[in-house]
Design an enzyme around this catalytic site. Structure first.
Site, PDB file in Angstrom:
ATOM      1  N   MET A   1      26.276 116.715   0.456  1.00 24.27           N
ATOM      2  CA  MET A   1      27.365 116.177  -0.302  1.00 24.27           C
ATOM      3  C   MET A   1      28.361 116.856  -0.242  1.00 24.27           C
ATOM      4  O   MET A   1      28.630 118.188   0.080  1.00 24.27           O
ATOM      5  CB  MET A   1      26.337 116.492  -1.799  1.00 24.27           C
ATOM      6  CG  MET A   1      25.675 115.560  -2.245  1.00 24.27           C
ATOM      7  SD  MET A   1      25.222 115.578  -3.808  1.00 24.27           S
ATOM      8  CE  MET A   1      24.120 114.423  -3.960  1.00 24.27           C
ATOM      9  N   SER A   2      29.471 116.257  -0.289  1.00 22.64           N
ATOM     10  CA  SER A   2      30.647 116.687  -0.257  1.00 22.64           C
ATOM     11  C   SER A   2      31.933 115.800  -0.738  1.00 22.64           C
ATOM     12  O   SER A   2      31.801 114.656  -0.884  1.00 22.64           O
ATOM     13  CB  SER A   2      31.219 116.947   1.211  1.00 22.64           C
ATOM     14  OG  SER A   2      32.617 117.080   1.636  1.00 22.64           O
TER      15      SER A   2
ATOM     16  N   GLY B   1      26.085 118.857  -5.799  1.00 24.04           N
ATOM     17  CA  GLY B   1      26.142 120.079  -5.122  1.00 24.04           C
ATOM     18  C   GLY B   1      26.787 121.076  -5.911  1.00 24.04           C
ATOM     19  O   GLY B   1      26.477 122.353  -6.046  1.00 24.04           O
ATOM     20  N   HIS B   2      27.975 120.826  -6.265  1.00 23.74           N
ATOM     21  CA  HIS B   2      28.916 121.863  -7.313  1.00 23.74           C
ATOM     22  C   HIS B   2      27.848 122.106  -8.618  1.00 23.74           C
ATOM     23  O   HIS B   2      27.845 123.091  -8.838  1.00 23.74           O
ATOM     24  CB  HIS B   2      29.940 121.007  -7.630  1.00 23.74           C
ATOM     25  CG  HIS B   2      30.992 120.935  -6.537  1.00 23.74           C
ATOM     26  ND1 HIS B   2      31.388 119.530  -6.032  1.00 23.74           N
ATOM     27  CD2 HIS B   2      31.786 121.575  -5.780  1.00 23.74           C
ATOM     28  CE1 HIS B   2      32.236 119.682  -5.378  1.00 23.74           C
ATOM     29  NE2 HIS B   2      32.730 120.882  -4.841  1.00 23.74           N
TER      30      HIS B   2
ATOM     31  N   ASP C   1      29.104 125.578   3.079  1.00 27.89           N
ATOM     32  CA  ASP C   1      30.251 126.347   3.862  1.00 27.89           C
ATOM     33  C   ASP C   1      29.835 127.794   4.202  1.00 27.89           C
ATOM     34  O   ASP C   1      30.303 128.670   3.514  1.00 27.89           O
ATOM     35  CB  ASP C   1      31.404 126.154   2.807  1.00 27.89           C
ATOM     36  CG  ASP C   1      31.927 124.920   2.324  1.00 27.89           C
ATOM     37  OD1 ASP C   1      32.559 124.231   3.271  1.00 27.89           O
ATOM     38  OD2 ASP C   1      31.621 124.359   1.374  1.00 27.89           O
TER      39      ASP C   1
ATOM     40  N   LEU D   1      33.956 116.922  -8.307  1.00 24.77           N
ATOM     41  CA  LEU D   1      32.638 117.405  -8.404  1.00 24.77           C
ATOM     42  C   LEU D   1      31.358 116.506  -8.164  1.00 24.77           C
ATOM     43  O   LEU D   1      31.445 115.228  -8.452  1.00 24.77           O
ATOM     44  CB  LEU D   1      32.596 117.991  -9.692  1.00 24.77           C
ATOM     45  CG  LEU D   1      33.453 119.067  -9.908  1.00 24.77           C
ATOM     46  CD1 LEU D   1      33.386 119.642 -11.394  1.00 24.77           C
ATOM     47  CD2 LEU D   1      33.639 120.024  -9.139  1.00 24.77           C
TER      48      LEU D   1
HETATM   49  P1  AMP Z   1      34.747 122.903  -2.595  1.00 24.95           P
HETATM   50  O1  AMP Z   1      34.981 122.040  -3.916  1.00 24.95           O
HETATM   51  O2  AMP Z   1      34.388 122.022  -1.420  1.00 24.95           O
HETATM   52  O3  AMP Z   1      35.850 123.877  -2.210  1.00 24.95           O
HETATM   53  O4  AMP Z   1      33.336 123.475  -2.654  1.00 24.95           O
HETATM   54  C1  AMP Z   1      33.212 124.388  -4.130  1.00 24.95           C
HETATM   55  C2  AMP Z   1      31.685 125.229  -3.914  1.00 24.95           C
HETATM   56  O5  AMP Z   1      30.526 124.114  -3.742  1.00 24.95           O
HETATM   57  C3  AMP Z   1      31.664 125.874  -2.389  1.00 24.95           C
HETATM   58  O6  AMP Z   1      31.069 127.084  -2.587  1.00 24.95           O
HETATM   59  C4  AMP Z   1      31.005 124.918  -1.569  1.00 24.95           C
HETATM   60  O7  AMP Z   1      30.172 125.726  -0.668  1.00 24.95           O
HETATM   61  C5  AMP Z   1      30.017 124.441  -2.633  1.00 24.95           C
HETATM   62  N1  AMP Z   1      29.396 122.993  -2.502  1.00 24.95           N
HETATM   63  C6  AMP Z   1      30.099 122.036  -1.803  1.00 24.95           C
HETATM   64  N2  AMP Z   1      29.129 121.156  -1.319  1.00 24.95           N
HETATM   65  C7  AMP Z   1      27.727 121.434  -1.342  1.00 24.95           C
HETATM   66  C8  AMP Z   1      26.558 120.999  -1.446  1.00 24.95           C
HETATM   67  N3  AMP Z   1      26.218 119.831  -0.943  1.00 24.95           N
HETATM   68  N4  AMP Z   1      25.627 121.768  -1.536  1.00 24.95           N
HETATM   69  C9  AMP Z   1      25.768 123.144  -2.236  1.00 24.95           C
HETATM   70  N5  AMP Z   1      26.922 123.508  -2.355  1.00 24.95           N
HETATM   71  C10 AMP Z   1      27.986 122.744  -2.147  1.00 24.95           C
END
Ligand code: AMP
Length: 284
Positions: free
Chosen positions: A185-186, A36-37, A151, A33
């Site tokens: 952020m990722s 962003g999350h 996404d 996490l």
């Molecule tokens: P993930 O853990 O990558 O599957 O992401 C979980 C949720 O967090 C998804 O809805 C993503 O679009 C969202 N998310 C991931 N990175 C970001 C970010 N930088 N800003 C906003 N939401 C994000």
């Protein structure tokens, strides 16, 4: 903060809360996490009585074994972060708990949205996403569910899923949270080398430049401009750049008056795949 590994225990807990008319907000994540999350969880906290976060690296949405294997895992830190922002419930099932012994996607149709962009480059990805989100919605039955615009295609696919399957949940899209230098952020950013990380702000910078050009420049020239930006870059390899209508994600050749458009990009930094997108100004 309550932590559940078993779906039946979670279902029992949520049914008691629902009998008390508590509004449930849900944020699905794959862990590792970042802010962003957390911004999604904070949005859920604001508008619901209870926020449920899932942490589950869903195998059926990965089309590359290596990407799945190397997906970062930081569970203890994730739990600490979730506690710090007053998350109520975390769901951390095993693959077996969700899929039993059939680790496969169901097959969905989303009116073509699923075949654009990510769909072209990640075969079966959106069937995997829809399968897991559908399963989580059935277990959690949230009133509201929060997804990042990071996404964007996934957000549109989930909206279609709820529409087509008549699921009583409101899907809320949340803005992209960025590092100070603009990189979205990722969880995958943690896998970038220092040089790749230093090169990566080019992605958002280029998106911003396309946004400035959109009302004065032909779309084909914008595509050439973006291609040129990455052509001689040894660290970042452009996978696709697409300008599409926001609603149906169909690629366009011209900007259509009164419609909303977005620019989408995917870039590979060696074996780390980075995606981003930007809303384009409307041509009035
Ligand atoms: P993930 O853990 O990558 O599957 O992401 C979980 C949720 O967090 C998804 O809805 C993503 O679009 C969202 N998310 C991931 N990175 C970001 C970010 N930088 N800003 C906003 N939401 C994000």
């Amino acid at each position: 903060m309550q932590i559940f590994k078993k779906k039946n225990a979670l279902i029992n807990c949520l049914s008691i809360l629902k009998q008390k008319n508590q509004q449930i907000g849900f944020v699905p994540t794959m862990g590792a996490l970042h802010k962003g999350h957390l911004s999604l969880v904070e949005e859920s906290n604001k508008n619901n009585d209870i926020s449920v976060v899932s942490i589950f690296v869903n195998p059926t949405q990965f089309n590359k074994e290596e990407d799945l294997k190397k997906y970062p895992k930081t569970l203890e830190k994730d739990l600490e972060l979730l506690r710090s922002i007053n998350c109520d419930i975390v769901f951390i099932p095993t693959v077996e708990e969700i899929y039993a012994n059939n680790v496969n996607s169901k097959s969905y149709s989303f009116d073509g949205i699923e075949h654009q962009m990510e769909g072209k480059f990640r075969d079966g990805h959106f069937d995997g996403v829809a399968t897991i989100i559908h399963a989580f919605f059935e277990i959690i039955k949230p009133n509201n569910a929060y997804f990042g615009e990071k996404d964007y295609q996934q957000l549109q696919v989930v909206k279609k899923l709820t529409e087509k399957e008549n699921l009583p949940v409101r899907i809320i899209g949340c803005p992209i949270y960025r590092e100070n230098d603009g990189l979205a952020m990722s969880s995958r950013n943690a896998r970038l080398t220092e040089n790749q990380r230093n090169a990566s702000p080019l992605i958002y910078k280029t998106l911003n430049e396309t946004s400035n050009l959109i009302n004065t420049t032909k779309i084909e020239d914008i595509y050439a401009f973006v291609k040129g930006k990455f052509e001689n870059n040894e660290l970042l390899d452009l996978e696709y750049f697409t300008i599409a209508e926001e609603e149906n994600l169909q690629e366009v050749n011209t900007i259509q008056t009164g419609k909303k458009h977005r620019a989408f990009i995917a870039v590979n930094a060696s074996n780390v795949r980075l995606i981003d997108n930007i809303s384009l100004p409307t041509n009035k």
